[in-house]
Design a protein around this motif. Structure first.
Motif, PDB file in Angstrom:
ATOM      1  N   MET A   1       0.838  -1.174   0.000  1.00 41.94           N
ATOM      2  CA  MET A   1       0.000   0.000   0.000  1.00 41.94           C
ATOM      3  C   MET A   1       0.888   1.243   0.000  1.00 41.94           C
ATOM      4  SD  MET A   1      -2.801   0.921   2.828  1.00 41.94           S
ATOM      5  CE  MET A   1      -4.164   1.886   2.376  1.00 41.94           C
ATOM      6  N   ALA A   2       0.605   2.132  -0.915  1.00 42.50           N
ATOM      7  CA  ALA A   2       1.417   3.336  -1.044  1.00 42.50           C
ATOM      8  C   ALA A   2       1.163   4.278   0.133  1.00 42.50           C
ATOM      9  CB  ALA A   2       1.088   4.046  -2.353  1.00 42.50           C
ATOM     10  N   ARG A   3       2.221   4.905   0.548  1.00 42.96           N
ATOM     11  CA  ARG A   3       2.124   5.883   1.629  1.00 42.96           C
ATOM     12  C   ARG A   3       1.445   7.144   1.099  1.00 42.96           C
ATOM     13  NH1 ARG A   3       7.403   8.468   4.067  1.00 42.96           N
ATOM     14  NH2 ARG A   3       7.930   8.049   1.919  1.00 42.96           N
ATOM     15  N   PRO A   4       0.543   7.769   1.876  1.00 42.80           N
ATOM     16  CA  PRO A   4      -0.098   8.989   1.376  1.00 42.80           C
ATOM     17  C   PRO A   4       0.924  10.115   1.214  1.00 42.80           C
ATOM     18  CG  PRO A   4      -0.745   8.544   3.664  1.00 42.80           C
ATOM     19  CD  PRO A   4       0.092   7.382   3.191  1.00 42.80           C
ATOM     20  N   ALA A   5       0.673  10.938   0.242  1.00 42.92           N
ATOM     21  CA  ALA A   5       1.582  12.053  -0.021  1.00 42.92           C
ATOM     22  C   ALA A   5       1.581  13.008   1.160  1.00 42.92           C
ATOM     23  CB  ALA A   5       1.152  12.775  -1.284  1.00 42.92           C
ATOM     24  N   ARG A   6       2.754  13.460   1.527  1.00 43.68           N
ATOM     25  CA  ARG A   6       2.891  14.382   2.652  1.00 43.68           C
ATOM     26  C   ARG A   6       2.572  15.812   2.247  1.00 43.68           C
ATOM     27  NH1 ARG A   6       8.518  15.312   5.685  1.00 43.68           N
ATOM     28  NH2 ARG A   6       7.862  17.070   6.939  1.00 43.68           N
ATOM     29  N   PHE A   7       2.813  16.141   0.991  1.00 45.28           N
ATOM     30  CA  PHE A   7       2.603  17.497   0.497  1.00 45.28           C
ATOM     31  C   PHE A   7       1.726  17.460  -0.749  1.00 45.28           C
ATOM     32  CE2 PHE A   7       6.809  17.366   2.488  1.00 45.28           C
ATOM     33  CZ  PHE A   7       6.633  18.317   3.489  1.00 45.28           C
ATOM     34  N   SER A   8       0.723  18.306  -0.759  1.00 43.19           N
ATOM     35  CA  SER A   8      -0.132  18.437  -1.937  1.00 43.19           C
ATOM     36  C   SER A   8       0.527  19.404  -2.922  1.00 43.19           C
ATOM     37  CB  SER A   8      -1.514  18.971  -1.538  1.00 43.19           C
ATOM     38  OG  SER A   8      -1.399  20.327  -1.106  1.00 43.19           O
ATOM     39  N   THR A  40      13.533  17.908  -1.341  1.00 43.19           N
ATOM     40  CA  THR A  40      13.346  18.307  -2.732  1.00 43.19           C
ATOM     41  C   THR A  40      12.693  17.187  -3.546  1.00 43.19           C
ATOM     42  OG1 THR A  40      15.586  17.603  -3.295  1.00 43.19           O
ATOM     43  CG2 THR A  40      15.285  19.930  -2.731  1.00 43.19           C
ATOM     44  N   GLY A  41      12.914  15.957  -3.136  1.00 43.09           N
ATOM     45  CA  GLY A  41      12.312  14.825  -3.847  1.00 43.09           C
ATOM     46  C   GLY A  41      10.794  14.873  -3.862  1.00 43.09           C
ATOM     47  N   SER A  42      10.212  15.395  -2.786  1.00 43.29           N
ATOM     48  CA  SER A  42       8.748  15.528  -2.744  1.00 43.29           C
ATOM     49  C   SER A  42       8.259  16.479  -3.825  1.00 43.29           C
ATOM     50  CB  SER A  42       8.300  16.052  -1.381  1.00 43.29           C
ATOM     51  OG  SER A  42       8.537  15.095  -0.384  1.00 43.29           O
ATOM     52  N   ARG A  46       6.231  15.550  -7.941  1.00 47.30           N
ATOM     53  CA  ARG A  46       5.006  16.138  -8.478  1.00 47.30           C
ATOM     54  C   ARG A  46       5.238  17.070  -9.664  1.00 47.30           C
ATOM     55  NH1 ARG A  46       0.412  15.675  -5.431  1.00 47.30           N
ATOM     56  NH2 ARG A  46       0.714  14.682  -3.428  1.00 47.30           N
ATOM     57  N   PHE A  47       6.405  17.670  -9.735  1.00 39.16           N
ATOM     58  CA  PHE A  47       6.707  18.643 -10.782  1.00 39.16           C
ATOM     59  C   PHE A  47       8.011  18.253 -11.459  1.00 39.16           C
ATOM     60  CE2 PHE A  47       4.216  20.822  -7.550  1.00 39.16           C
ATOM     61  CZ  PHE A  47       3.237  21.448  -8.307  1.00 39.16           C
ATOM     62  N   GLU A  52       8.654  24.410 -14.049  1.00 36.67           N
ATOM     63  CA  GLU A  52       7.253  24.011 -13.974  1.00 36.67           C
ATOM     64  C   GLU A  52       6.633  24.458 -12.652  1.00 36.67           C
ATOM     65  OE1 GLU A  52       4.130  20.295 -14.160  1.00 36.67           O
ATOM     66  OE2 GLU A  52       6.263  19.834 -14.334  1.00 36.67           O
ATOM     67  N   VAL A  53       7.355  24.332 -11.556  1.00 41.04           N
ATOM     68  CA  VAL A  53       6.818  24.778 -10.259  1.00 41.04           C
ATOM     69  C   VAL A  53       6.411  26.245 -10.333  1.00 41.04           C
ATOM     70  CG1 VAL A  53       7.389  25.251  -7.835  1.00 41.04           C
ATOM     71  CG2 VAL A  53       8.090  23.084  -8.874  1.00 41.04           C
ATOM     72  N   PHE A  54       7.312  27.094 -10.825  1.00 43.09           N
ATOM     73  CA  PHE A  54       7.022  28.521 -10.828  1.00 43.09           C
ATOM     74  C   PHE A  54       6.027  28.909 -11.925  1.00 43.09           C
ATOM     75  CE2 PHE A  54      10.688  28.349  -8.060  1.00 43.09           C
ATOM     76  CZ  PHE A  54      10.251  29.155  -7.021  1.00 43.09           C
TER      77      PHE A  54
END
Length: 193
Positions: A1-8, A40-42, A46-47, A52-54
């Motif tokens: 079971m995958a761990r829930p994401a800590r950061f949206s 930074t991996g988090s 996602r990006f 892309e983040v900015f």
């Protein structure tokens, strides 16, 4: 079971906005990670890149700004809609200074043409609803909606208010600016009468 994401995604974009406020436009992914208290991996999970983040931060900020502008354009009295749309610019920049600062990151045309591949289409069409709402206001404000009158409406409700507010972004936007942008908008749009 995958761990829930800590950061949206929003957590990361909030961190990017904070990093931008603290470090300016050269903020790094490490700065964003520090702002959210994560690795930074988090972020890279996602990006695809810093760009892309900015770019996503810019798109989110513009989207939030547009929500209030759409409401102002839609007011029943077209003259009040002109003043309210101008006031929205200064009020938004005062009420959400991180988003206001984020809106300085990109030009829509540049991001649509040269931004990360995953954001180009969204950037190209980000103003579509605003343009349609402004065109509706144009029809309600002027009996003969000429291209020149559309230019005046755009200048009065979007360009001039932003130009007046822009020097204050990053600091406090004084309350008197609301009246200044509204008066400017009415005067500019009134040139079409």
């Amino acid at each position: 079971m995958a761990r829930p994401a800590r950061f949206s995604d929003d957590d990361i974009l909030d961190g990017a906005a904070s990093a931008l406020a603290e470090h300016g436009p050269r903020a790094t992914i490490a700065d964003v990670a520090a702002a959210i208290g994560g690795p930074t991996g988090s972020i890279y999970h996602r990006f695809a890149s810093r760009d892309e983040v900015f770019a996503r931060l810019w798109l989110r900020s513009i989207g939030r700004f547009h929500a209030g502008l759409l409401a102002a354009y839609g007011l029943p009295d077209p003259r009040e809609a002109v003043a309210a749309s101008a006031r929205h610019v200064s009020a938004f920049c005062r009420d959400d200074p991180l988003a206001a600062r984020s809106m300085l990151l990109h030009r829509q045309s540049t991001l649509a043409a040269e931004g990360p591949a995953g954001v180009r289409d969204e950037a190209a069409h980000i103003n579509d609803d605003i343009d349609a709402a402004m065109d509706d206001l144009l029809l309600r404000r002027f009996p003969d909606p000429t291209p020149h009158r559309r230019e005046l409406l755009s200048m009065g409700t979007r360009l001039a208010p932003y130009g007046i507010v822009r020097p204050f972004i990053g600091g406090e936007v004084p309350a008197w600016v609301d009246d200044a942008v509204a008066a400017s908008a009415q005067a500019i749009v009134g040139l079409g009468d």
